[in-house]
Scaffold this motif. Sequence first.
Motif, PDB file in Angstrom:
ATOM      1  N   LEU A 385      42.602  41.972  50.705  1.00  0.00           N
ATOM      2  CA  LEU A 385      41.980  43.260  51.040  1.00  0.00           C
ATOM      3  C   LEU A 385      42.421  43.817  52.389  1.00  0.00           C
ATOM      4  N   TRP A 386      43.271  43.074  53.112  1.00  0.00           N
ATOM      5  CA  TRP A 386      43.495  43.451  54.506  1.00  0.00           C
ATOM      6  C   TRP A 386      44.086  44.840  54.662  1.00  0.00           C
ATOM      7  N   GLU A 415      30.246  49.060  50.345  1.00  0.00           N
ATOM      8  CA  GLU A 415      29.344  49.051  49.193  1.00  0.00           C
ATOM      9  C   GLU A 415      30.045  49.567  47.941  1.00  0.00           C
ATOM     10  N   LEU A 416      30.946  50.527  48.128  1.00  0.00           N
ATOM     11  CA  LEU A 416      31.721  51.035  46.999  1.00  0.00           C
ATOM     12  C   LEU A 416      32.565  49.923  46.379  1.00  0.00           C
ATOM     13  N   VAL A 417      33.178  49.109  47.224  1.00  0.00           N
ATOM     14  CA  VAL A 417      33.996  48.002  46.721  1.00  0.00           C
ATOM     15  C   VAL A 417      33.115  46.914  46.109  1.00  0.00           C
ATOM     16  N   TYR A 418      31.993  46.586  46.769  1.00  0.00           N
ATOM     17  CA  TYR A 418      31.098  45.551  46.252  1.00  0.00           C
ATOM     18  C   TYR A 418      30.484  45.937  44.911  1.00  0.00           C
ATOM     19  N   SER A 419      30.450  47.236  44.603  1.00  0.00           N
ATOM     20  CA  SER A 419      29.812  47.695  43.367  1.00  0.00           C
ATOM     21  C   SER A 419      30.528  47.211  42.115  1.00  0.00           C
ATOM     22  N   ILE A 420      31.779  46.752  42.235  1.00  0.00           N
ATOM     23  CA  ILE A 420      32.513  46.320  41.046  1.00  0.00           C
ATOM     24  C   ILE A 420      31.905  45.065  40.442  1.00  0.00           C
ATOM     25  N   TRP A 421      31.094  44.309  41.221  1.00  0.00           N
ATOM     26  CA  TRP A 421      30.407  43.124  40.674  1.00  0.00           C
ATOM     27  C   TRP A 421      28.917  43.373  40.461  1.00  0.00           C
ATOM     28  N   GLY A 422      28.412  44.516  40.952  1.00  0.00           N
ATOM     29  CA  GLY A 422      26.977  44.772  40.831  1.00  0.00           C
ATOM     30  C   GLY A 422      26.583  45.554  39.604  1.00  0.00           C
ATOM     31  N   GLY A 423      27.539  45.910  38.762  1.00  0.00           N
ATOM     32  CA  GLY A 423      27.221  46.676  37.567  1.00  0.00           C
ATOM     33  C   GLY A 423      26.952  48.141  37.840  1.00  0.00           C
ATOM     34  N   VAL A 424      27.277  48.612  39.041  1.00  0.00           N
ATOM     35  CA  VAL A 424      27.058  50.010  39.411  1.00  0.00           C
ATOM     36  C   VAL A 424      28.334  50.799  39.164  1.00  0.00           C
ATOM     37  N   PRO A 466      41.795  37.343  41.520  1.00  0.00           N
ATOM     38  CA  PRO A 466      41.024  36.620  42.540  1.00  0.00           C
ATOM     39  C   PRO A 466      41.329  37.198  43.920  1.00  0.00           C
ATOM     40  N   LEU A 467      40.322  37.236  44.775  1.00  0.00           N
ATOM     41  CA  LEU A 467      40.493  37.819  46.107  1.00  0.00           C
ATOM     42  C   LEU A 467      40.763  36.727  47.136  1.00  0.00           C
ATOM     43  N   ALA A 468      41.682  37.016  48.040  1.00  0.00           N
ATOM     44  CA  ALA A 468      42.061  36.058  49.080  1.00  0.00           C
ATOM     45  C   ALA A 468      40.986  36.002  50.157  1.00  0.00           C
ATOM     46  N   SER A 469      40.991  34.911  50.899  1.00  0.00           N
ATOM     47  CA  SER A 469      39.996  34.692  51.942  1.00  0.00           C
ATOM     48  C   SER A 469      40.295  35.522  53.178  1.00  0.00           C
ATOM     49  N   GLN A 470      39.303  35.560  54.089  1.00  0.00           N
ATOM     50  CA  GLN A 470      39.498  36.278  55.350  1.00  0.00           C
ATOM     51  C   GLN A 470      40.536  35.594  56.222  1.00  0.00           C
ATOM     52  N   GLU A 471      40.623  34.266  56.148  1.00  0.00           N
ATOM     53  CA  GLU A 471      41.612  33.557  56.960  1.00  0.00           C
ATOM     54  C   GLU A 471      43.022  33.954  56.542  1.00  0.00           C
ATOM     55  N   ALA A 472      43.292  33.976  55.229  1.00  0.00           N
ATOM     56  CA  ALA A 472      44.619  34.361  54.753  1.00  0.00           C
ATOM     57  C   ALA A 472      44.900  35.825  55.078  1.00  0.00           C
ATOM     58  N   LYS A 613      27.052  37.170  49.826  1.00  0.00           N
ATOM     59  CA  LYS A 613      28.238  36.333  49.824  1.00  0.00           C
ATOM     60  C   LYS A 613      29.492  37.192  49.993  1.00  0.00           C
ATOM     61  N   SER A 614      30.538  36.560  50.497  1.00  0.00           N
ATOM     62  CA  SER A 614      31.790  37.291  50.711  1.00  0.00           C
ATOM     63  C   SER A 614      32.387  37.719  49.379  1.00  0.00           C
ATOM     64  N   MET A 615      33.266  38.701  49.437  1.00  0.00           N
ATOM     65  CA  MET A 615      33.892  39.212  48.215  1.00  0.00           C
ATOM     66  C   MET A 615      34.760  38.156  47.553  1.00  0.00           C
ATOM     67  N   SER A 616      35.449  37.348  48.355  1.00  0.00           N
ATOM     68  CA  SER A 616      36.295  36.302  47.772  1.00  0.00           C
ATOM     69  C   SER A 616      35.440  35.275  47.038  1.00  0.00           C
ATOM     70  N   PHE A 617      34.241  34.971  47.582  1.00  0.00           N
ATOM     71  CA  PHE A 617      33.349  34.027  46.904  1.00  0.00           C
ATOM     72  C   PHE A 617      32.813  34.632  45.612  1.00  0.00           C
ATOM     73  N   GLN A 618      32.415  35.906  45.648  1.00  0.00           N
ATOM     74  CA  GLN A 618      31.920  36.547  44.439  1.00  0.00           C
ATOM     75  C   GLN A 618      33.006  36.644  43.376  1.00  0.00           C
ATOM     76  N   SER A 619      34.229  36.906  43.803  1.00  0.00           N
ATOM     77  CA  SER A 619      35.348  36.954  42.860  1.00  0.00           C
ATOM     78  C   SER A 619      35.567  35.599  42.217  1.00  0.00           C
ATOM     79  N   PHE A 620      35.512  34.544  43.030  1.00  0.00           N
ATOM     80  CA  PHE A 620      35.702  33.192  42.514  1.00  0.00           C
ATOM     81  C   PHE A 620      34.582  32.818  41.539  1.00  0.00           C
TER      82      PHE A 620
END
Length: 716
Positions: A385-386, A415-424, A466-472, A613-620
């Motif tokens: 996502l960087w 929130e717009l990006v997070y909505s892809i897992w929230g059913g919105v 799958p989304l990469a971590s913040q470290e990567a 939770k982070s987006m990478s965790f929700q994606s996983f």
Amino acid sequence: MDIIESILDIPLQNPPGEEFSSADLNWTKFGSTDRHDEVALIPYARVDAFIIGECSNVECPTRFHIERGRKRSKGSLKEYKSDEYLEYRLYWCSFGPENYGEGGGILPSRRYRLNTRNRAARPQSMRGCTCHFVVKRLYARPSLALIIYNDKHHVNKSGFVCHGPLDRDAIGPGAKKIPYICNEIQQQTMSMIYLGIPEENVLEKHIEGIERYCGPNAKVNSLASQYVHKLGMIIKRSTHELDLDDKASVRMWVERNKKSIFFYQDASETDPFVLGIQTEWQLQQMIRFGHRSLIAADSTFGIKRLKYPLCTLLVFDSRHHALPIAWIITRSIAKPDVSKWMKALLGRVRSVDPGWKVNGFLIDDAVAEIDPIRETFSCPVLFSLWRVRRSWLKNIVKKCSNIEVQREIFKRLGELVYSIWGGVDYLVSLEKLTQDFVDQTAFMQYFAATWVPKIEMWLTTMKTLPLASQEASGAVEAYHVKLKVKLYDDSHLGALQRVDWLIHKLTTELHSSYWLDRYADESDSFQNVKEEYIASTSWHRAQQIPDSSLILDNKNHLFAKVSSQKDSNLTHLVWNPGSEFAFCDCEWSMQGNLCKHVIKVNMVCENHQDFQKSMSFQSFSKILTNLWKNPMDDSVGLDLSMAWTHQMLDQVRKLVELNGANDIGSVVNNLPLKWVAKKGRTSVGKPMSTLALPSNTNNVAARKKNRKRKRLSRIS
């Protein structure tokens, strides 16, 4: 010496000490009267000790590289001889096999012709040395290695010593008075000059390197001073313009640097321009850090300012910093063109290590072609996502003057990006964003023109991959920032539309910078360079912030405060904690970067249940849920899904335990035992039973020393 025809008659040797060389072994002639080799049988676990001992030859100090390698899987052969290999590697002295000291109209000491009468040579590392040996891990007895020494002497084809203190004709003028300068010292000296380090400091380090070969010598120091000065003058006078015409200049560079090119396609009516650059050092790093690991792409650098955009392939080194291992200069992202250079790159790596494999490929552009990656590397594709985060944050700060508005817009985009897992429905969130910030004309015009037409494509990519971590993501961004600083120097703005200039900058200054970073870290030298390299990513800087410096808003979870480590009176406010779209008011973050304060806050929030939770965790989690999902009630498909899910969870658990452990011994002791072979048989063509070895304290010490490496290999 008698010739032995059966490998079972060759005695096993295990010399004492941590390191040993060929002089410590008794060599046996193995083969037939017509054709035989000098061989020795040692424990496979001590192969590294043998190679280190061979590199420490006093008369000819060197390093050995893998010239060729092959590998078989256990059980792939139904019938085999006793000397068949499980792993085969040909090690060659790094001063060979090629010889750059012979012939040619252009001096072998440089990659271009100088318009000067002073032809002082710059020595090259490869002098045609013929010393090489083979290490065969035996198929029938994997715990043993057969060393076949083809040529023990460090000489060229003419039989003359070609490197080391005994070499009297190693480099140009004054060659009989100064020892040969190995590639490592040469690269160190060039890197320091390219990076603008003062000449007296360069000379000091250069002499230290030479004295490792020949000891202190006043005459040598004088000649070394001349060498460093002349090399500095050559580098300062060198130019990227080999020809006034940019296309002709690039063709000339390609012709003179074939060993640094893995793919080249000149522009024509049917084919676009594509140039793939990879130096030999970058190839080594790709093999070392890319095998069974990740490759990331910084894919669209300079798309607006350079003549051709630059794509960089990166690996994550031992400190998880992004390290460039290939540069691709092209405007084409079409699938056929991408497939060409990817297959060429993989072919180059596999020619050195046939068993090389990558475990994942990170992309940062939703437009990127995924099929060539999957078809070529046969690995999963992850999305980082960087680039999205950086682009949105930079334009929010640039086009909105009120910091409170900046925070809220950035939070709503998250929130717009997070909505892809929230059913919105993302369209609802997008419309509400547009209505609430209609007064922010500059930013909303930019967002509507640049992102709204393609927002569905980007969100679909984020949801699918799958989304990469913040470290990567932070490591890739750190490379991007460094690349931007190196290339967009004010003194070079007029040359941005020349490809030869871009090639020159990449292969000189940027390459030298990363080479010196890795050298400083591994050799524990150049402490200033090492410290800057270690602290070059926000993730590492975040780990230096103590938890006591952070205060969370536990009531509404709106913000977090992070105290500055340099100024105790300064506090940074992080808005929207726990999210990848957290907003910090520090200077680094206001430039669009992922700062250490955001990363530190998110690290702490991961351990609190009240924060998302982070987006990478929700994606996983979503991937695991889909993998486990019941295809049919009580079907074999359900069993298979369950098995895959538990296998993945088990591997993740082991990796998390390994990364979080302070004592590696506690992790190793909890690992299950793994039998490496079934009971052997003695019939012809079947596995031979292993020979009973006498008890030896050195064997026990060697097994203990390599236990960590063996245990870790079972995780992967």
